[in-house]
Design a protein around this motif. Sequence first.
Motif, PDB file in Angstrom:
ATOM      1  N   THR A 101      34.291  32.444  33.393  1.00 51.64           N
ATOM      2  CA  THR A 101      33.098  32.193  34.441  1.00 51.64           C
ATOM      3  C   THR A 101      33.619  32.138  35.952  1.00 51.64           C
ATOM      4  N   VAL A 102      32.630  32.406  36.906  1.00 50.83           N
ATOM      5  CA  VAL A 102      33.035  32.285  37.954  1.00 50.83           C
ATOM      6  C   VAL A 102      32.199  31.129  38.844  1.00 50.83           C
ATOM      7  N   ASP A 103      31.419  30.501  38.022  1.00 53.14           N
ATOM      8  CA  ASP A 103      30.384  29.417  38.032  1.00 53.14           C
ATOM      9  C   ASP A 103      30.608  28.310  37.080  1.00 53.14           C
ATOM     10  N   PRO A 104      31.937  27.443  37.374  1.00 56.50           N
ATOM     11  CA  PRO A 104      31.877  26.426  36.411  1.00 56.50           C
ATOM     12  C   PRO A 104      30.990  25.331  36.607  1.00 56.50           C
ATOM     13  N   GLU A 105      30.529  25.259  37.729  1.00 54.14           N
ATOM     14  CA  GLU A 105      29.428  23.896  38.000  1.00 54.14           C
ATOM     15  C   GLU A 105      28.286  24.030  37.121  1.00 54.14           C
ATOM     16  N   ARG A 106      28.084  25.291  36.670  1.00 48.53           N
ATOM     17  CA  ARG A 106      26.932  25.298  35.604  1.00 48.53           C
ATOM     18  C   ARG A 106      27.220  25.954  34.197  1.00 48.53           C
ATOM     19  N   ASP A 107      28.456  26.479  34.171  1.00 51.50           N
ATOM     20  CA  ASP A 107      28.939  27.040  32.779  1.00 51.50           C
ATOM     21  C   ASP A 107      30.049  26.261  32.068  1.00 51.50           C
ATOM     22  N   SER A 108      29.458  25.224  31.551  1.00 54.40           N
ATOM     23  CA  SER A 108      30.366  24.466  30.855  1.00 54.40           C
ATOM     24  C   SER A 108      30.478  25.367  29.248  1.00 54.40           C
ATOM     25  N   ALA A 109      31.510  24.839  28.711  1.00 48.42           N
ATOM     26  CA  ALA A 109      31.747  25.540  27.203  1.00 48.42           C
ATOM     27  C   ALA A 109      30.596  25.560  26.385  1.00 48.42           C
ATOM     28  N   PRO A 110      29.882  24.547  26.093  1.00 48.30           N
ATOM     29  CA  PRO A 110      28.587  24.692  25.293  1.00 48.30           C
ATOM     30  C   PRO A 110      27.702  25.605  25.780  1.00 48.30           C
ATOM     31  N   VAL A 111      27.606  25.647  27.210  1.00 47.84           N
ATOM     32  CA  VAL A 111      26.439  26.688  27.777  1.00 47.84           C
ATOM     33  C   VAL A 111      27.033  28.160  27.720  1.00 47.84           C
ATOM     34  N   MET A 112      28.255  28.339  27.739  1.00 46.74           N
ATOM     35  CA  MET A 112      28.754  29.668  27.440  1.00 46.74           C
ATOM     36  C   MET A 112      28.735  30.031  26.038  1.00 46.74           C
ATOM     37  N   LYS A 113      29.004  29.085  25.006  1.00 45.92           N
ATOM     38  CA  LYS A 113      29.080  29.315  23.582  1.00 45.92           C
ATOM     39  C   LYS A 113      27.380  29.674  23.459  1.00 45.92           C
ATOM     40  N   GLN A 114      26.379  29.118  23.744  1.00 46.18           N
ATOM     41  CA  GLN A 114      25.185  29.470  23.613  1.00 46.18           C
ATOM     42  C   GLN A 114      24.862  30.792  24.275  1.00 46.18           C
ATOM     43  N   PHE A 115      25.113  31.049  25.457  1.00 50.07           N
ATOM     44  CA  PHE A 115      25.186  32.411  25.909  1.00 50.07           C
ATOM     45  C   PHE A 115      25.833  33.653  25.366  1.00 50.07           C
ATOM     46  N   LEU A 116      26.944  33.441  24.809  1.00 49.41           N
ATOM     47  CA  LEU A 116      27.638  34.406  24.142  1.00 49.41           C
ATOM     48  C   LEU A 116      27.147  34.436  22.809  1.00 49.41           C
ATOM     49  N   SER A 117      26.322  33.673  22.197  1.00 45.26           N
ATOM     50  CA  SER A 117      26.014  33.960  20.830  1.00 45.26           C
ATOM     51  C   SER A 117      25.289  35.106  20.453  1.00 45.26           C
ATOM     52  N   SER A 118      24.839  35.827  21.936  1.00 43.12           N
ATOM     53  CA  SER A 118      23.991  36.946  21.605  1.00 43.12           C
ATOM     54  C   SER A 118      25.049  38.341  21.704  1.00 43.12           C
ATOM     55  N   PHE A 119      26.192  38.036  21.659  1.00 45.09           N
ATOM     56  CA  PHE A 119      27.202  39.124  21.884  1.00 45.09           C
ATOM     57  C   PHE A 119      28.355  39.264  20.545  1.00 45.09           C
ATOM     58  N   ASP A 120      29.034  40.115  20.689  1.00 44.35           N
ATOM     59  CA  ASP A 120      30.187  40.205  19.674  1.00 44.35           C
ATOM     60  C   ASP A 120      31.027  38.682  19.667  1.00 44.35           C
ATOM     61  N   SER A 121      31.594  38.286  18.493  1.00 47.77           N
ATOM     62  CA  SER A 121      31.900  36.975  18.202  1.00 47.77           C
ATOM     63  C   SER A 121      33.454  37.103  18.725  1.00 47.77           C
ATOM     64  N   ARG A 122      34.136  38.247  19.042  1.00 46.18           N
ATOM     65  CA  ARG A 122      35.305  38.549  19.928  1.00 46.18           C
ATOM     66  C   ARG A 122      35.255  38.179  21.196  1.00 46.18           C
ATOM     67  N   ILE A 123      34.166  38.098  21.819  1.00 49.27           N
ATOM     68  CA  ILE A 123      34.070  37.623  23.106  1.00 49.27           C
ATOM     69  C   ILE A 123      34.224  36.194  23.381  1.00 49.27           C
ATOM     70  N   VAL A 124      35.137  35.810  23.919  1.00 50.17           N
ATOM     71  CA  VAL A 124      35.426  34.106  24.214  1.00 50.17           C
ATOM     72  C   VAL A 124      35.202  33.926  25.690  1.00 50.17           C
ATOM     73  N   GLY A 125      34.310  32.815  25.763  1.00 53.06           N
ATOM     74  CA  GLY A 125      34.015  32.405  27.125  1.00 53.06           C
ATOM     75  C   GLY A 125      35.037  31.251  27.485  1.00 53.06           C
ATOM     76  N   LEU A 126      35.499  31.431  28.680  1.00 53.40           N
ATOM     77  CA  LEU A 126      36.524  30.496  29.300  1.00 53.40           C
ATOM     78  C   LEU A 126      35.938  29.667  30.593  1.00 53.40           C
ATOM     79  N   THR A 127      36.120  28.390  30.606  1.00 54.34           N
ATOM     80  CA  THR A 127      35.704  27.795  31.756  1.00 54.34           C
ATOM     81  C   THR A 127      36.753  26.638  32.184  1.00 54.34           C
ATOM     82  N   GLY A 128      36.464  26.063  33.296  1.00 52.08           N
ATOM     83  CA  GLY A 128      37.253  24.877  33.701  1.00 52.08           C
ATOM     84  C   GLY A 128      36.696  24.146  35.111  1.00 52.08           C
ATOM     85  N   THR A 129      37.799  23.485  35.449  1.00 52.75           N
ATOM     86  CA  THR A 129      37.353  22.814  36.752  1.00 52.75           C
ATOM     87  C   THR A 129      37.337  23.854  37.661  1.00 52.75           C
ATOM     88  N   ARG A 130      36.669  23.672  39.064  1.00 56.14           N
ATOM     89  CA  ARG A 130      36.661  24.680  40.126  1.00 56.14           C
ATOM     90  C   ARG A 130      38.143  24.917  40.574  1.00 56.14           C
TER      91      ARG A 130
END
Length: 193
Positions: A101-130
Amino acid sequence: MSRRLVLPFAILVLGFAGIGLGSFLTLSKQAGAPVPSIGGPFRLASSNGGEATDADFKGHPFLVFFGYTHCPDVCPTELFQMSQMLKAAGADKPVKILFITVDPERDSAPVMKQFLSSFDSRIVGLTGTRAQINAVEKEYRVYARKVPSANGKDYSMDHTAVIYLMDKQGQFVSAFDIERPPQVAAQDLEAYL
């Protein structure tokens, strides 16, 4: 051929020969040029739970794409195309795609998990602090900035939309072209497996 045309014709032939030689020498030098330093160590929160580091993805080639979950069109489109490529490659292929993510303020790990559920499971979302995201953006030479909306209540993100192909050692190979039929992209990726 008349004598008047012999000299211009000879100059034209020599000119093309010079251009060909110049092109050959230039391309030969570029072929041996060092690959730019792109990528590096990171420790980020994973959409799959826990933390993920760059070392977790070494041993197999992987792709890296920067984006954000509120992206209206480019990010979902690219992720869909990458999912299609992974499907064409086959479920047994040990390749991962990192969606950082380039937007960690809105993209928590759970938000990314939900978003990526529509895509191939080999796509891993990564986030962190700014600060963590800024460091990874710097390692990958990514440009990203907030763009406030007209009403000032929301924002979008301008960002680099390159897909980075990394080899088994985590070294940058090249930008990966996903804008082609999934089977063709999968065959290209197969060469690195």
